[in-house]
Scaffold this active site. Structure first.
Site, PDB file in Angstrom:
ATOM      1  N   LYS A  44     -15.241  -6.303   3.671  1.00  0.00           N
ATOM      2  CA  LYS A  44     -14.228  -6.973   4.509  1.00  0.00           C
ATOM      3  C   LYS A  44     -14.513  -6.749   5.987  1.00  0.00           C
ATOM      4  CE  LYS A  44     -10.680  -4.881   2.221  1.00  0.00           C
ATOM      5  NZ  LYS A  44      -9.267  -4.503   1.997  1.00  0.00           N
ATOM      6  N   LYS A  46     -14.598  -3.895   7.385  1.00  0.00           N
ATOM      7  CA  LYS A  46     -13.766  -2.780   7.876  1.00  0.00           C
ATOM      8  C   LYS A  46     -14.517  -1.463   7.683  1.00  0.00           C
ATOM      9  CE  LYS A  46      -9.203  -2.543   6.783  1.00  0.00           C
ATOM     10  NZ  LYS A  46      -7.928  -2.730   6.001  1.00  0.00           N
TER      11      LYS A  46
HETATM   12  N1  C2G Z   1       2.307  -1.075   5.974  1.00  0.00           N
HETATM   13  C1  C2G Z   1       3.644  -1.120   6.372  1.00  0.00           C
HETATM   14  N2  C2G Z   1       3.961  -0.882   7.656  1.00  0.00           N
HETATM   15  C2  C2G Z   1       2.998  -0.596   8.566  1.00  0.00           C
HETATM   16  C3  C2G Z   1       1.645  -0.531   8.177  1.00  0.00           C
HETATM   17  C4  C2G Z   1       1.317  -0.780   6.850  1.00  0.00           C
HETATM   18  O1  C2G Z   1       4.546  -1.384   5.544  1.00  0.00           O
HETATM   19  N3  C2G Z   1       3.364  -0.371   9.872  1.00  0.00           N
HETATM   20  C5  C2G Z   1       1.994  -1.347   4.566  1.00  0.00           C
HETATM   21  C6  C2G Z   1       1.099  -2.567   4.386  1.00  0.00           C
HETATM   22  O2  C2G Z   1       1.873  -3.766   4.375  1.00  0.00           O
HETATM   23  C7  C2G Z   1       0.453  -2.288   3.023  1.00  0.00           C
HETATM   24  C8  C2G Z   1       0.361  -0.751   3.006  1.00  0.00           C
HETATM   25  O3  C2G Z   1       1.275  -0.270   4.009  1.00  0.00           O
HETATM   26  O4  C2G Z   1       1.318  -2.722   1.972  1.00  0.00           O
HETATM   27  C9  C2G Z   1      -1.024  -0.262   3.316  1.00  0.00           C
HETATM   28  O5  C2G Z   1      -1.387  -0.785   4.587  1.00  0.00           O
HETATM   29  P1  C2G Z   1      -2.967  -0.871   4.939  1.00  0.00           P
HETATM   30  O6  C2G Z   1      -3.590   0.436   4.694  1.00  0.00           O
HETATM   31  O7  C2G Z   1      -3.098  -1.527   6.264  1.00  0.00           O
HETATM   32  O8  C2G Z   1      -3.467  -1.847   3.774  1.00  0.00           O
HETATM   33  P2  C2G Z   1      -4.196  -3.261   3.913  1.00  0.00           P
HETATM   34  O9  C2G Z   1      -5.304  -3.119   4.894  1.00  0.00           O
HETATM   35  O10 C2G Z   1      -3.152  -4.273   4.123  1.00  0.00           O
HETATM   36  O11 C2G Z   1      -4.903  -3.377   2.474  1.00  0.00           O
HETATM   37  O12 C2G Z   1      -5.854  -5.729  -1.509  1.00  0.00           O
HETATM   38  C10 C2G Z   1      -4.940  -5.493  -0.482  1.00  0.00           C
HETATM   39  C11 C2G Z   1      -5.471  -4.505   0.533  1.00  0.00           C
HETATM   40  O13 C2G Z   1      -6.003  -3.342  -0.045  1.00  0.00           O
HETATM   41  C12 C2G Z   1      -4.336  -4.128   1.461  1.00  0.00           C
END
Ligand code: C2G
Length: 136
Positions: A44, A46
Site C-alpha cells: 500500500k 506505507k
Molecule cells: N481510528 C479512529 N480514530 C483515529 C484514528 C484511527 O477511530 N483518530 C481507527 C480507524 O478508523 C481504524 C483503526 O482505528 O478503524 C485503525 O486505524 P489505522 O491504524 O489507521 O488503520 P488503517 O490504516 O485504516 O488500516 O484493511 C483495513 C486496514 O487495515 C485499515
C-alpha cells in the site's frame, strides 16, 4: 459469545486506536484484531515506524484485545469472518461505505464507529518530524 473483528495498522499506537478498540469490544465478548503485516503495508506504499511484531505485541497488551492475527491481503476478510466465527466487523468511520467492507454485510454485521478527532499516526509523525524508523 458475540465475536468482534477489526482491521488496522495501529502504528505509533495512540488514544484514537484505543478508543476504537474499547468501543469495538463493548459491542461483544471477544475481540479479534487483524493487524496489517509489513509486507501488506509495503504493497500500500506505507512504511510503519514499528514492525508488525512490535505492533502485534502492543496490541496484545491491551485489555480489550483477545486475539491478534495478521492482515496480509485485502481479500482475506470473508475467510476471517468464517474462520473466527465473527458476528460483527467494526471499523472507524473513515471506512464507512467502503467496498472494502460493505460486501461483508452478506456474512455479518458491519459497524462503523466515529473516528476520534485530531489524532492520527500521520499527524504524530509530522509533528515529530519523523518519516520512518531511523535504524530500519
Ligand atoms: N481510528 C479512529 N480514530 C483515529 C484514528 C484511527 O477511530 N483518530 C481507527 C480507524 O478508523 C481504524 C483503526 O482505528 O478503524 C485503525 O486505524 P489505522 O491504524 O489507521 O488503520 P488503517 O490504516 O485504516 O488500516 O484493511 C483495513 C486496514 O487495515 C485499515
Amino acid at each position: 459469545m458475540k465475536r468482534i473483528l477489526t482491521y488496522g495498522t495501529f502504528d505509533l499506537l495512540h488514544y484514537g486506536h484505543i478508543n476504537l478498540l474499547r468501543r469495538a469490544k463493548a459491542l461483544g465478548d471477544y475481540l479479534v484484531v487483524a493487524c496489517s503485516t509489513d509486507e501488506f503495508n509495503l504493497g500500500k506504499g506505507k512504511r510503519c515506524y514499528f514492525s508488525y511484531e512490535e505492533r502485534k505485541q502492543l496490541l496484545e497488551s491491551i485489555r480489550y484485545v483477545d486475539l491478534v492475527i495478521p492482515e496480509e491481503s485485502w481479500e482475506q476478510k470473508a475467510n476471517d469472518v468464517r474462520e473466527y466465527h465473527i458476528d460483527t466487523v467494526v471499523m472507524g468511520s473513515d471506512w464507512e461505505g467502503s467496498e472494502r467492507f460493505e460486501y461483508l454485510k452478506d456474512l455479518c454485521e458491519v459497524v462503523y464507529l466515529p473516528r476520534t478527532p485530531e489524532i492520527s499516526t500521520t499527524q504524530i509523525k509530522n509533528d515529530l518530524g519523523l518519516s520512518a524508523r531511523r535504524d530500519a
